[in-house]
Design a protein around this motif. Structure first.
Motif, PDB file in Angstrom:
ATOM      1  N   HIS A 168       0.470   8.448   5.142  1.00 37.67           N
ATOM      2  CA  HIS A 168       1.634   7.687   4.639  1.00 37.67           C
ATOM      3  C   HIS A 168       1.277   6.215   4.672  1.00 37.67           C
ATOM      4  CE1 HIS A 168       3.255  11.494   5.830  1.00 37.67           C
ATOM      5  NE2 HIS A 168       2.652  11.288   6.970  1.00 37.67           N
ATOM      6  N   HIS A 169       2.206   5.366   4.255  1.00 38.56           N
ATOM      7  CA  HIS A 169       1.853   3.953   4.336  1.00 38.56           C
ATOM      8  C   HIS A 169       1.696   3.549   5.803  1.00 38.56           C
ATOM      9  CE1 HIS A 169       6.008   3.052   5.243  1.00 38.56           C
ATOM     10  NE2 HIS A 169       6.395   3.583   4.101  1.00 38.56           N
ATOM     11  N   PRO A 170       0.878   2.520   6.068  1.00 39.53           N
ATOM     12  CA  PRO A 170       0.470   2.254   7.448  1.00 39.53           C
ATOM     13  C   PRO A 170       1.537   1.588   8.317  1.00 39.53           C
ATOM     14  CG  PRO A 170      -0.563   0.683   5.970  1.00 39.53           C
ATOM     15  CD  PRO A 170       0.192   1.642   5.111  1.00 39.53           C
TER      16      PRO A 170
ATOM     17  N   PRO B 178       0.819  -1.212   0.000  1.00 37.78           N
ATOM     18  CA  PRO B 178       0.000   0.000   0.000  1.00 37.78           C
ATOM     19  C   PRO B 178       0.853   1.263   0.000  1.00 37.78           C
ATOM     20  CG  PRO B 178       0.070  -0.950   2.200  1.00 37.78           C
ATOM     21  CD  PRO B 178       0.926  -1.806   1.338  1.00 37.78           C
ATOM     22  N   GLU B 179       0.963   1.932  -1.142  1.00 33.84           N
ATOM     23  CA  GLU B 179       1.667   3.219  -1.200  1.00 33.84           C
ATOM     24  C   GLU B 179       0.719   4.306  -1.690  1.00 33.84           C
ATOM     25  OE1 GLU B 179       4.589   3.967  -0.097  1.00 33.84           O
ATOM     26  OE2 GLU B 179       5.807   2.144  -0.104  1.00 33.84           O
ATOM     27  N   GLY B 180      -0.539   3.997  -1.749  1.00 34.48           N
ATOM     28  CA  GLY B 180      -1.501   5.041  -2.105  1.00 34.48           C
ATOM     29  C   GLY B 180      -1.865   5.109  -3.580  1.00 34.48           C
TER      30      GLY B 180
ATOM     31  N   THR C 204      12.350   4.229 -10.878  1.00 32.94           N
ATOM     32  CA  THR C 204      13.404   3.592 -10.087  1.00 32.94           C
ATOM     33  C   THR C 204      13.642   4.373  -8.804  1.00 32.94           C
ATOM     34  OG1 THR C 204      14.403   2.893 -12.143  1.00 32.94           O
ATOM     35  CG2 THR C 204      15.775   2.727 -10.187  1.00 32.94           C
ATOM     36  N   GLN C 205      13.577   3.655  -7.707  1.00 33.87           N
ATOM     37  CA  GLN C 205      13.863   4.281  -6.423  1.00 33.87           C
ATOM     38  C   GLN C 205      15.194   3.801  -5.881  1.00 33.87           C
ATOM     39  OE1 GLN C 205      10.790   3.319  -3.599  1.00 33.87           O
ATOM     40  NE2 GLN C 205       9.572   5.097  -4.139  1.00 33.87           N
ATOM     41  N   ILE C 206      15.891   4.712  -5.211  1.00 38.58           N
ATOM     42  CA  ILE C 206      17.038   4.292  -4.420  1.00 38.58           C
ATOM     43  C   ILE C 206      16.418   3.973  -3.066  1.00 38.58           C
ATOM     44  CG2 ILE C 206      19.290   4.971  -3.484  1.00 38.58           C
ATOM     45  CD1 ILE C 206      18.747   7.451  -5.641  1.00 38.58           C
TER      46      ILE C 206
ATOM     47  N   PHE D 143       6.143   0.179  -9.406  1.00 36.52           N
ATOM     48  CA  PHE D 143       5.067   0.270 -10.406  1.00 36.52           C
ATOM     49  C   PHE D 143       3.831   0.854  -9.750  1.00 36.52           C
ATOM     50  CE2 PHE D 143       7.942  -3.170 -11.160  1.00 36.52           C
ATOM     51  CZ  PHE D 143       8.230  -3.098 -12.508  1.00 36.52           C
ATOM     52  N   ARG D 144       3.336   1.943 -10.292  1.00 41.66           N
ATOM     53  CA  ARG D 144       2.127   2.539  -9.705  1.00 41.66           C
ATOM     54  C   ARG D 144       1.206   2.976 -10.833  1.00 41.66           C
ATOM     55  NH1 ARG D 144       4.882   5.887  -4.582  1.00 41.66           N
ATOM     56  NH2 ARG D 144       6.130   4.097  -3.983  1.00 41.66           N
ATOM     57  N   ASP D 145      -0.019   2.495 -10.768  1.00 44.17           N
ATOM     58  CA  ASP D 145      -0.970   2.810 -11.837  1.00 44.17           C
ATOM     59  C   ASP D 145      -1.607   4.162 -11.539  1.00 44.17           C
ATOM     60  OD1 ASP D 145      -2.721   2.831 -13.880  1.00 44.17           O
ATOM     61  OD2 ASP D 145      -3.751   0.967 -13.363  1.00 44.17           O
TER      62      ASP D 145
ATOM     63  N   ILE E  86      10.589   6.099  10.186  1.00 44.06           N
ATOM     64  CA  ILE E  86      10.922   5.081  11.167  1.00 44.06           C
ATOM     65  C   ILE E  86       9.674   4.210  11.225  1.00 44.06           C
ATOM     66  CG2 ILE E  86      11.491   4.666  13.592  1.00 44.06           C
ATOM     67  CD1 ILE E  86      13.700   6.056  11.797  1.00 44.06           C
ATOM     68  N   ARG E  87       9.887   2.890  11.246  1.00 42.72           N
ATOM     69  CA  ARG E  87       8.745   1.983  11.115  1.00 42.72           C
ATOM     70  C   ARG E  87       8.253   1.511  12.469  1.00 42.72           C
ATOM     71  NH1 ARG E  87       9.400   3.624   5.874  1.00 42.72           N
ATOM     72  NH2 ARG E  87      11.381   2.884   5.058  1.00 42.72           N
ATOM     73  N   ILE E  88       7.070   0.984  12.406  1.00 41.37           N
ATOM     74  CA  ILE E  88       6.524   0.319  13.589  1.00 41.37           C
ATOM     75  C   ILE E  88       7.209  -1.052  13.650  1.00 41.37           C
ATOM     76  CG2 ILE E  88       4.442  -0.688  14.555  1.00 41.37           C
ATOM     77  CD1 ILE E  88       2.943   1.439  12.747  1.00 41.37           C
TER      78      ILE E  88
ATOM     79  N   PRO F 170       9.306  -1.737  -2.603  1.00 41.41           N
ATOM     80  CA  PRO F 170       9.677  -2.984  -1.899  1.00 41.41           C
ATOM     81  C   PRO F 170       9.411  -2.901  -0.398  1.00 41.41           C
ATOM     82  CG  PRO F 170      11.519  -2.051  -3.161  1.00 41.41           C
ATOM     83  CD  PRO F 170      10.490  -0.983  -3.024  1.00 41.41           C
ATOM     84  N   GLN F 171       8.533  -2.003   0.029  1.00 44.05           N
ATOM     85  CA  GLN F 171       8.376  -1.681   1.452  1.00 44.05           C
ATOM     86  C   GLN F 171       8.355  -2.891   2.395  1.00 44.05           C
ATOM     87  OE1 GLN F 171       8.616   1.348   2.657  1.00 44.05           O
ATOM     88  NE2 GLN F 171       8.466   0.565   4.737  1.00 44.05           N
ATOM     89  N   LEU F 172       7.424  -3.804   2.175  1.00 43.50           N
ATOM     90  CA  LEU F 172       7.288  -4.902   3.144  1.00 43.50           C
ATOM     91  C   LEU F 172       8.506  -5.818   3.110  1.00 43.50           C
ATOM     92  CD1 LEU F 172       3.498  -5.664   2.684  1.00 43.50           C
ATOM     93  CD2 LEU F 172       4.628  -4.310   4.441  1.00 43.50           C
ATOM     94  N   PHE F 173       9.037  -6.028   1.914  1.00 44.44           N
ATOM     95  CA  PHE F 173      10.211  -6.915   1.808  1.00 44.44           C
ATOM     96  C   PHE F 173      11.434  -6.305   2.473  1.00 44.44           C
ATOM     97  CE2 PHE F 173       7.434  -8.539  -1.467  1.00 44.44           C
ATOM     98  CZ  PHE F 173       7.496  -9.895  -1.200  1.00 44.44           C
ATOM     99  N   LYS F 174      11.597  -4.985   2.319  1.00 42.79           N
ATOM    100  CA  LYS F 174      12.800  -4.415   2.943  1.00 42.79           C
ATOM    101  C   LYS F 174      12.681  -4.459   4.457  1.00 42.79           C
ATOM    102  CE  LYS F 174      11.878   0.596   2.345  1.00 42.79           C
ATOM    103  NZ  LYS F 174      12.528   1.861   2.033  1.00 42.79           N
ATOM    104  N   GLN F 175      11.464  -4.326   4.960  1.00 42.43           N
ATOM    105  CA  GLN F 175      11.303  -4.435   6.414  1.00 42.43           C
ATOM    106  C   GLN F 175      11.587  -5.874   6.860  1.00 42.43           C
ATOM    107  OE1 GLN F 175       7.605  -1.372   6.676  1.00 42.43           O
ATOM    108  NE2 GLN F 175       8.306  -2.186   8.611  1.00 42.43           N
TER     109      GLN F 175
HETATM  110  N1  ASP Z   1       8.180   2.860   0.563  1.00 45.55           N
HETATM  111  C1  ASP Z   1       8.189   4.296   0.657  1.00 45.55           C
HETATM  112  C2  ASP Z   1       7.851   4.889  -0.718  1.00 45.55           C
HETATM  113  O1  ASP Z   1       7.962   4.218  -1.713  1.00 45.55           O
HETATM  114  C3  ASP Z   1       9.494   4.852   1.067  1.00 45.55           C
HETATM  115  C4  ASP Z   1       9.866   4.449   2.429  1.00 45.55           C
HETATM  116  O2  ASP Z   1       9.070   4.653   3.368  1.00 45.55           O
HETATM  117  O3  ASP Z   1      11.018   3.985   2.584  1.00 45.55           O
HETATM  118  O4  ASP Z   1       7.530   6.052  -0.799  1.00 45.55           O
END
Ligand code: ASP
Length: 624
Positions: A485-487, A181-183, A241-243, A227-229, A525-527, A205-210
């Protein structure tokens, strides 16, 4: 008749020949940029990735090669064999790096001919972007595009090296996965093996990186495709492409330190020196000062000019005294006629419950002291264009009235953003007059990373961290507080107690990086605790069942020893766009989609065969 390459090997690249090469025997290969036929002498400008070299075909010396030269046309692929010689003094071309020399060809091979493309790579400005995208292979041959991708490569490499030095491992995460979920809307991929089921392409890659943090990798990064539609704009593509990075046992300061280091390295790769640490501003102050959460610091900030007006003056001017009264200033615009001012009016967003005063002469007639004071407060010089933006009681916006001490209300935010949007639009319109953007263009042009000449970014590129975002935004349509923001974003620890009672007062432990009016990316900073995550879902009105169905795997993982962690993702394409001085992401993505979301070269999207649909258990029902 075309020639075979045979065993011929290239000895030099076209762009690297200099006077010092005079006398050497060389073999060049490339495309014919231009051909000039002077009868007994034919000049070919041969181009490759590195530049252009002039090849001379002399009928007297080598009639055979000269004869071939008569056949070649622009964009033919050729190999030229011959000796480098110094040009006569009057033939030296100081504009070309290779302008002191030319190749006296003894042999010319025509390796391929070409169809005539609708434009030539040697043209400077090609207006029709759809043609450029359709014939992208020809478009990419243009020196400007070659430079953009050379730059992109250097920047990406510098970031990889820098992050690796900072202890990050690059790890790939899946493309065929579950929704993140990135909106935005997901792109879905039907499964052949599991009828009626779909993969989603990652919005990030939010969930995978966590999860990689839970797995103990400590520091992860990836130049990740996302990828975002969404509807496309100059600074938005369906895939980008995101760093992307994530780190364990961290806090906001540490994430900023890491990001500033790789940004410095990225800019250095383009020959630009970026000073660190980057300044910071809270979300509320960013709105107060710039009317946006992605401020462009190259132009003057908004000024609070409420003190310039008496209550009577505000009443007479029909300005809402409870809302902000701000001045925006665009320098050096000069005197504008009434007609010119009126032409600007459609640039003001009337839907935000705000109005503006741009006729200062008139204001000065009715309220001379106020007008004088506004100019003083805004620090306006002769010729600066000053506009007052304020709440319009006649057109109030529907907004939440919730107001917490020290935080901006939704209505205030609306007035500030009306001012901010107007500022941005007018800044674009009067760019030639205020000249602030030219400084950036000049820096990009002067920067020459190869010669080791570094240009200082100070007035040209202004990074700024935006901190203390609200955790929730009020959604008028559903009359609920929705996550901004993402949850998985952690709230400030001090604000946790208010999660369910006063959502508007809760600040998120997240941050954005903006530069020159562009959002470069965000992070948080994540939960890391399941109890907090559950509380957040509850406050977002996500039921246990829904949370389970959407991110059950992630919630499970959170229970297996999750370290405190946080991270960030910055848009690589946007960074390259800034450093290339490009107006659109399409200039720095090799095969982008058009504004209508079409790959004009590959002609995607397309229909597929019935056979394919059947295999995927899909039936298409088009509305007629
Ligand atoms: N996943 C977030 C985004 O794509 C970035 C992040 O919170 O690291 O905007």
């Amino acid at each position: 008749m075309l020639d075979f390459l045979g065993s011929l090997e290239r000895t030099h690249l076209c762009g690297e020949l200099r006077a010092a090469n005079a006398g050497q025997q060389v073999v060049l290969m490339g495309w014919v940029n231009r051909r000039r036929d002077h009868g007994n002498l034919i000049f070919l400008d041969v181009r490759d990735r590195t530049g252009i070299a002039q090849v001379v075909l002399d009928h007297e010396l080598t009639p055979e090669a000269h004869h071939k030269g008569e056949e070649v046309r622009p964009e033919y692929v050729v190999a030229a064999v011959g000796k480098v010689r110094l040009r006569d003094a009057d033939a030296i071309n100081p504009k070309m790096p290779t302008g002191e020399v030319e190749i006296e060809a003894t042999e010319l091979l025509i390796l391929n001919d070409t169809l005539l493309a609708p434009f030539s790579p040697s043209e400077e400005a090609i207006q029709n972007e759809e043609l450029r995208l359709k014939y992208r292979y020809v478009d990419l041959r243009r020196p400007e595009m070659q430079r953009n991708f050379w730059l992109r490569h250097r920047i990406a490499l510098a970031i990889r090296e820098n992050l690796s030095e900072q202890g990050f491992l690059e790890i790939e995460t899946p493309i065929l996965t579950k929704s993140t979920p990135e909106g935005a809307r997901d792109f879905l991929v039907p499964s052949r093996i599991h009828a009626g089921e779909f993969y989603a392409l990652p919005q990030s890659p939010q969930l995978f990186k966590q999860i990689l943090m839970i797995s103990g990798f400590d520091r992860y990064f990836q130049l990740a495709r996302c990828f975002r539609d969404e509807d496309l704009r100059a600074d938005r593509q369906l895939e980008f492409t995101q760093i992307d990075l994530e780190m364990s046992f961290t806090n906001q300061e540490k994430v900023f330190g890491v990001a500033e280091q790789f940004m410095k390295a990225a800019f250095a790769a383009a020959g630009v020196t970026l000073a660190t640490p980057f300044p910071r501003i809270t979300y509320d102050d960013s709105l107060r000062q710039y009317g946006t959460d992605k401020p462009d610091l190259r132009l003057p900030r908004l000024t609070d000019v409420r003190p310039a007006f008496t209550d009577e003056a505000l009443a007479a001017l029909k300005i809402d005294p409870a809302l902000p009264v701000v001045a925006l200033r665009i320098p050096k615009v000069g005197e504008l006629s009434r007609k010119e001012r009126e032409d600007n009016h459609p640039l003001f967003d009337l839907k935000k419950g705000a109005k503006f005063i741009d006729d200062f002469k008139r204001l000065a007639k009715g309220f001379p002291e106020a007008a004088q004071k506004v100019h003083e407060l805004a620090g306006a010089a002769e010729g600066d264009f000053v506009i007052i933006v304020a709440g319009d009681p006649a057109h109030p916006v529907k907004a939440s009235d919730t107001k917490f001490p020290g935080r901006l209300s939704e209505r205030e935010i609306n007035v500030y953003s009306a001012a901010g949007n107007f500022r941005t639009e007018l800044a674009k319109k009067y760019a030639d007059r205020h000249g602030a953007f030219r400084v950036t263009e000049q820096v990009v042009r002067d920067a020459d990373p190869l010669s080791g000449k570094f240009v200082d970014a100070a007035a040209a590129f202004n990074p700024i961290w935006i901190v203390d975002f609200p955790m929730f935004e009020y959604d008028l349509a559903t009359a609920t507080w929705v996550p901004a923001h993402h949850p998985f974003t952690a709230p400030h620890e001090e604000d946790m107690a208010n999660l369910l009672t006063d959502p508007a007062s809760v600040r998120a432990n997240c941050y954005d990086l903006a530069m020159n009016g562009l959002e470069l990316g965000s992070g948080s900073i994540r939960i890391h605790r399941k109890d907090v995550q559950q509380q957040i879902f509850k406050s977002l009105k996500i039921s246990d069942e829904e949370a389970r169905a959407r991110f059950g795997f992630f919630l499970d993982a959170l229970e297996y020893g999750t370290p405190p962690h946080g991270g960030i993702a910055l848009g690589l394409d946007r960074i390259v766009m800034l450093l290339a001085g490009a107006a659109s992401l399409r200039e720095v993505i090799a095969f982008p989609k058009s504004a209508k979301a079409i790959d004009l070269m590959a002609e995607a999207p397309t229909t597929v065969t019935d056979e394919q649909l059947k295999e995927l258990h899909i039936r298409v029902a088009l509305k007629s």
